[in-house]
Structure formats: C-alpha cells, structure tokens
Design a protein around this motif. Sequence first.
Motif, PDB file in Angstrom:
ATOM      1  N   ASN A  20       0.781  -1.252  -0.026  1.00  0.00           N
ATOM      2  CA  ASN A  20       0.040   0.013   0.233  1.00  0.00           C
ATOM      3  C   ASN A  20       0.773   1.278  -0.052  1.00  0.00           C
ATOM      4  O   ASN A  20       0.748   1.988   1.014  1.00  0.00           O
ATOM      5  CB  ASN A  20      -0.918   0.190   1.105  1.00  0.00           C
ATOM      6  CG  ASN A  20      -2.059   0.883   1.257  1.00  0.00           C
ATOM      7  OD1 ASN A  20      -2.328   1.310  -0.064  1.00  0.00           O
ATOM      8  ND2 ASN A  20      -2.601   1.165   2.147  1.00  0.00           N
ATOM      9  N   PHE A  21       1.946   1.327  -0.927  1.00  0.00           N
ATOM     10  CA  PHE A  21       2.587   2.582  -1.163  1.00  0.00           C
ATOM     11  C   PHE A  21       3.112   2.720  -2.765  1.00  0.00           C
ATOM     12  O   PHE A  21       3.047   1.657  -3.461  1.00  0.00           O
ATOM     13  CB  PHE A  21       3.750   2.545  -0.228  1.00  0.00           C
ATOM     14  CG  PHE A  21       4.830   1.484  -0.324  1.00  0.00           C
ATOM     15  CD1 PHE A  21       5.569   1.084  -1.389  1.00  0.00           C
ATOM     16  CD2 PHE A  21       4.369   0.016   0.402  1.00  0.00           C
ATOM     17  CE1 PHE A  21       6.672  -0.018  -1.499  1.00  0.00           C
ATOM     18  CE2 PHE A  21       5.256  -0.982   0.124  1.00  0.00           C
ATOM     19  CZ  PHE A  21       6.141  -0.924  -0.899  1.00  0.00           C
ATOM     20  N   ASP A  22       3.555   3.920  -3.032  1.00  0.00           N
ATOM     21  CA  ASP A  22       3.726   3.932  -4.343  1.00  0.00           C
ATOM     22  C   ASP A  22       5.448   3.916  -4.614  1.00  0.00           C
ATOM     23  O   ASP A  22       5.855   3.344  -5.679  1.00  0.00           O
ATOM     24  CB  ASP A  22       3.465   5.443  -4.738  1.00  0.00           C
ATOM     25  CG  ASP A  22       2.078   5.779  -4.886  1.00  0.00           C
ATOM     26  OD1 ASP A  22       1.324   5.024  -5.670  1.00  0.00           O
ATOM     27  OD2 ASP A  22       1.539   6.725  -4.022  1.00  0.00           O
ATOM     28  N   TYR A  23       6.122   4.277  -3.527  1.00  0.00           N
ATOM     29  CA  TYR A  23       7.491   4.009  -3.580  1.00  0.00           C
ATOM     30  C   TYR A  23       8.113   3.557  -2.241  1.00  0.00           C
ATOM     31  O   TYR A  23       7.399   3.960  -1.098  1.00  0.00           O
ATOM     32  CB  TYR A  23       8.249   5.252  -3.881  1.00  0.00           C
ATOM     33  CG  TYR A  23       7.681   5.792  -5.198  1.00  0.00           C
ATOM     34  CD1 TYR A  23       8.572   5.434  -6.539  1.00  0.00           C
ATOM     35  CD2 TYR A  23       6.964   6.912  -5.403  1.00  0.00           C
ATOM     36  CE1 TYR A  23       8.040   5.814  -7.618  1.00  0.00           C
ATOM     37  CE2 TYR A  23       6.754   7.360  -6.467  1.00  0.00           C
ATOM     38  CZ  TYR A  23       7.242   6.882  -7.676  1.00  0.00           C
ATOM     39  OH  TYR A  23       6.782   7.460  -8.762  1.00  0.00           O
ATOM     40  N   THR A  65       5.950   6.397   6.851  1.00  0.00           N
ATOM     41  CA  THR A  65       5.291   6.772   5.520  1.00  0.00           C
ATOM     42  C   THR A  65       5.001   8.158   5.257  1.00  0.00           C
ATOM     43  O   THR A  65       4.486   8.880   6.238  1.00  0.00           O
ATOM     44  CB  THR A  65       3.970   6.093   5.370  1.00  0.00           C
ATOM     45  OG1 THR A  65       4.253   4.464   5.507  1.00  0.00           O
ATOM     46  CG2 THR A  65       3.379   6.151   3.986  1.00  0.00           C
ATOM     47  N   TYR A  67       3.954  11.522   2.506  1.00  0.00           N
ATOM     48  CA  TYR A  67       3.415  11.653   1.298  1.00  0.00           C
ATOM     49  C   TYR A  67       4.023  12.796   0.620  1.00  0.00           C
ATOM     50  O   TYR A  67       4.067  13.995   1.041  1.00  0.00           O
ATOM     51  CB  TYR A  67       1.973  12.010   1.559  1.00  0.00           C
ATOM     52  CG  TYR A  67       1.211  10.880   2.232  1.00  0.00           C
ATOM     53  CD1 TYR A  67       0.454  10.088   1.448  1.00  0.00           C
ATOM     54  CD2 TYR A  67       1.021  10.789   3.540  1.00  0.00           C
ATOM     55  CE1 TYR A  67      -0.079   8.920   2.095  1.00  0.00           C
ATOM     56  CE2 TYR A  67       0.581   9.631   4.277  1.00  0.00           C
ATOM     57  CZ  TYR A  67      -0.060   8.655   3.443  1.00  0.00           C
ATOM     58  OH  TYR A  67      -0.629   7.714   4.027  1.00  0.00           O
ATOM     59  N   ARG A  68       4.113  12.768  -0.673  1.00  0.00           N
ATOM     60  CA  ARG A  68       4.762  13.927  -1.455  1.00  0.00           C
ATOM     61  C   ARG A  68       4.000  13.786  -3.049  1.00  0.00           C
ATOM     62  O   ARG A  68       4.191  12.631  -3.685  1.00  0.00           O
ATOM     63  CB  ARG A  68       6.542  13.674  -1.711  1.00  0.00           C
ATOM     64  CG  ARG A  68       7.090  14.019  -0.447  1.00  0.00           C
ATOM     65  CD  ARG A  68       6.889  15.175   0.005  1.00  0.00           C
ATOM     66  NE  ARG A  68       7.818  15.538   1.224  1.00  0.00           N
ATOM     67  CZ  ARG A  68       7.356  15.457   2.663  1.00  0.00           C
ATOM     68  NH1 ARG A  68       6.089  15.123   2.801  1.00  0.00           N
ATOM     69  NH2 ARG A  68       8.302  15.627   3.526  1.00  0.00           N
ATOM     70  N   ASN A  69       3.809  14.719  -3.433  1.00  0.00           N
ATOM     71  CA  ASN A  69       3.206  14.934  -4.900  1.00  0.00           C
ATOM     72  C   ASN A  69       2.306  13.942  -5.300  1.00  0.00           C
ATOM     73  O   ASN A  69       2.144  12.898  -6.114  1.00  0.00           O
ATOM     74  CB  ASN A  69       4.097  14.872  -5.894  1.00  0.00           C
ATOM     75  CG  ASN A  69       5.420  16.078  -5.731  1.00  0.00           C
ATOM     76  OD1 ASN A  69       4.844  16.933  -5.389  1.00  0.00           O
ATOM     77  ND2 ASN A  69       6.642  15.510  -6.193  1.00  0.00           N
ATOM     78  N   GLU A  70       1.408  13.660  -4.215  1.00  0.00           N
ATOM     79  CA  GLU A  70       0.198  12.502  -4.395  1.00  0.00           C
ATOM     80  C   GLU A  70       0.466  11.356  -4.205  1.00  0.00           C
ATOM     81  O   GLU A  70      -0.064  10.388  -4.828  1.00  0.00           O
ATOM     82  CB  GLU A  70      -0.827  13.039  -5.312  1.00  0.00           C
ATOM     83  CG  GLU A  70      -1.358  14.504  -5.294  1.00  0.00           C
ATOM     84  CD  GLU A  70      -2.444  14.776  -6.362  1.00  0.00           C
ATOM     85  OE1 GLU A  70      -2.846  14.043  -7.079  1.00  0.00           O
ATOM     86  OE2 GLU A  70      -2.411  16.041  -6.414  1.00  0.00           O
ATOM     87  N   LYS A  71       1.752  10.932  -3.629  1.00  0.00           N
ATOM     88  CA  LYS A  71       2.269   9.688  -3.904  1.00  0.00           C
ATOM     89  C   LYS A  71       2.633   9.354  -2.384  1.00  0.00           C
ATOM     90  O   LYS A  71       3.180  10.065  -1.508  1.00  0.00           O
ATOM     91  CB  LYS A  71       3.700   9.425  -4.329  1.00  0.00           C
ATOM     92  CG  LYS A  71       3.462  10.038  -5.867  1.00  0.00           C
ATOM     93  CD  LYS A  71       2.827   8.832  -6.622  1.00  0.00           C
ATOM     94  CE  LYS A  71       2.723   9.153  -8.338  1.00  0.00           C
ATOM     95  NZ  LYS A  71       1.946   8.269  -9.145  1.00  0.00           N
ATOM     96  N   ARG A  72       2.525   7.960  -2.176  1.00  0.00           N
ATOM     97  CA  ARG A  72       2.532   7.466  -0.516  1.00  0.00           C
ATOM     98  C   ARG A  72       4.134   6.921  -0.781  1.00  0.00           C
ATOM     99  O   ARG A  72       4.297   5.785  -1.643  1.00  0.00           O
ATOM    100  CB  ARG A  72       1.450   6.422  -0.350  1.00  0.00           C
ATOM    101  CG  ARG A  72       1.661   6.065   1.121  1.00  0.00           C
ATOM    102  CD  ARG A  72       0.545   4.846   1.416  1.00  0.00           C
ATOM    103  NE  ARG A  72       0.809   4.586   2.834  1.00  0.00           N
ATOM    104  CZ  ARG A  72       0.069   3.793   3.443  1.00  0.00           C
ATOM    105  NH1 ARG A  72      -0.987   3.292   2.899  1.00  0.00           N
ATOM    106  NH2 ARG A  72       0.344   3.434   4.833  1.00  0.00           N
ATOM    107  N   ILE A  73       4.887   7.242   0.173  1.00  0.00           N
ATOM    108  CA  ILE A  73       6.263   6.889  -0.153  1.00  0.00           C
ATOM    109  C   ILE A  73       6.539   6.145   1.496  1.00  0.00           C
ATOM    110  O   ILE A  73       6.633   6.952   2.366  1.00  0.00           O
ATOM    111  CB  ILE A  73       7.144   8.039  -0.227  1.00  0.00           C
ATOM    112  CG1 ILE A  73       6.847   8.672  -1.352  1.00  0.00           C
ATOM    113  CG2 ILE A  73       8.793   7.580  -0.102  1.00  0.00           C
ATOM    114  CD1 ILE A  73       7.590  10.158  -1.834  1.00  0.00           C
TER     115      ILE A  73
END
Length: 162
Positions: A20-23, A65, A67-73
Amino acid sequence: MASASDPRQTQVQKDAADQNFDYMFKLLIIGNSSVGKTSFLFRYADDSFTSAFVSTVGIDFKVKTVYRNEKRIKLQIWDTAGQERYRTITTAYYRGAMGFLLMYDITNQESFYAVQDWATQIKTYSWDNAQVILVGNKCDLEDDRLVATEDGQRLANEIPVL
C-alpha cells in the motif's frame, strides 16, 4: 544473519509485503557512536525524544510513510551502530540502501573528522547512485559547538560521494 524468529526480520518482511505505497526507500543513518543517530531517528519517525543514552547494538530500524506529490512513500530507516566492532555487521546493509544520512556531532570534532572514513565506507559498500546527506546533529547545543557551520558546508562540497 537474522533468524526466522528475529522480530526485526519479521518486521522487514511484513513491511515489504505491505504493497500500500507507491515507492519504498531504504535509508541508513551512519556515523560515529554518540552522534545522535538513534535520537534523530526517534524524533523523525515517532516525534519523541529522550536524553538517555543507549548505544545501538548492531542495527535497528523504523518505518515511516510520507506523502509527496500525491504519492505514498514508505521509508525504511536503518539506525546503525557507530562502534568499530559492529562495522562488519552494518556494512552488510549498505548494498540495498538508496540513501545515507551521514551524521556527525557539532560538539565533537572527532566525529566530524571521521566523516571522511564513513564516506569511504559508503563508496566501498553501497551502489553507485546512492544519495548521501551530511547532517550536523545536536544543533540544540549551539553554545557547545566545536564544528563551524561553514566547515560542515565545505566538507559536504568536497567529499565526492556527498
């Protein structure tokens, strides 16, 4: 080598399994013993601080976790022991790291002089594209400062891996 019953290994597997994350980035905090690596990590990850000093044994980590630029990191931030006797253990973690926080204590010149050695460790054991940030820690102790801000900035510009 971590065993199957090692809770840190179980946590790493659980975190890696959580999709459940983008990066996801693996970061290591390195530097001499007593520069404040653990306190830095606890302040960032848990927003907590204790002045009690407990030396890290081997390696530990926390997950945060952001959040940057609508991404979950997801950040896996590894806290390494600064003592020489743990160096062979901690360098094994360098390979998969995408970034390093190379830390010194602004009230301790020896920790500042050791930055060159730590940079060599990064260059030797990590991958070529790892990012490195030099951190002068314990800025709340400004009255005890022994390392000038300008010296830290100069070193950050001079060391090739930084």
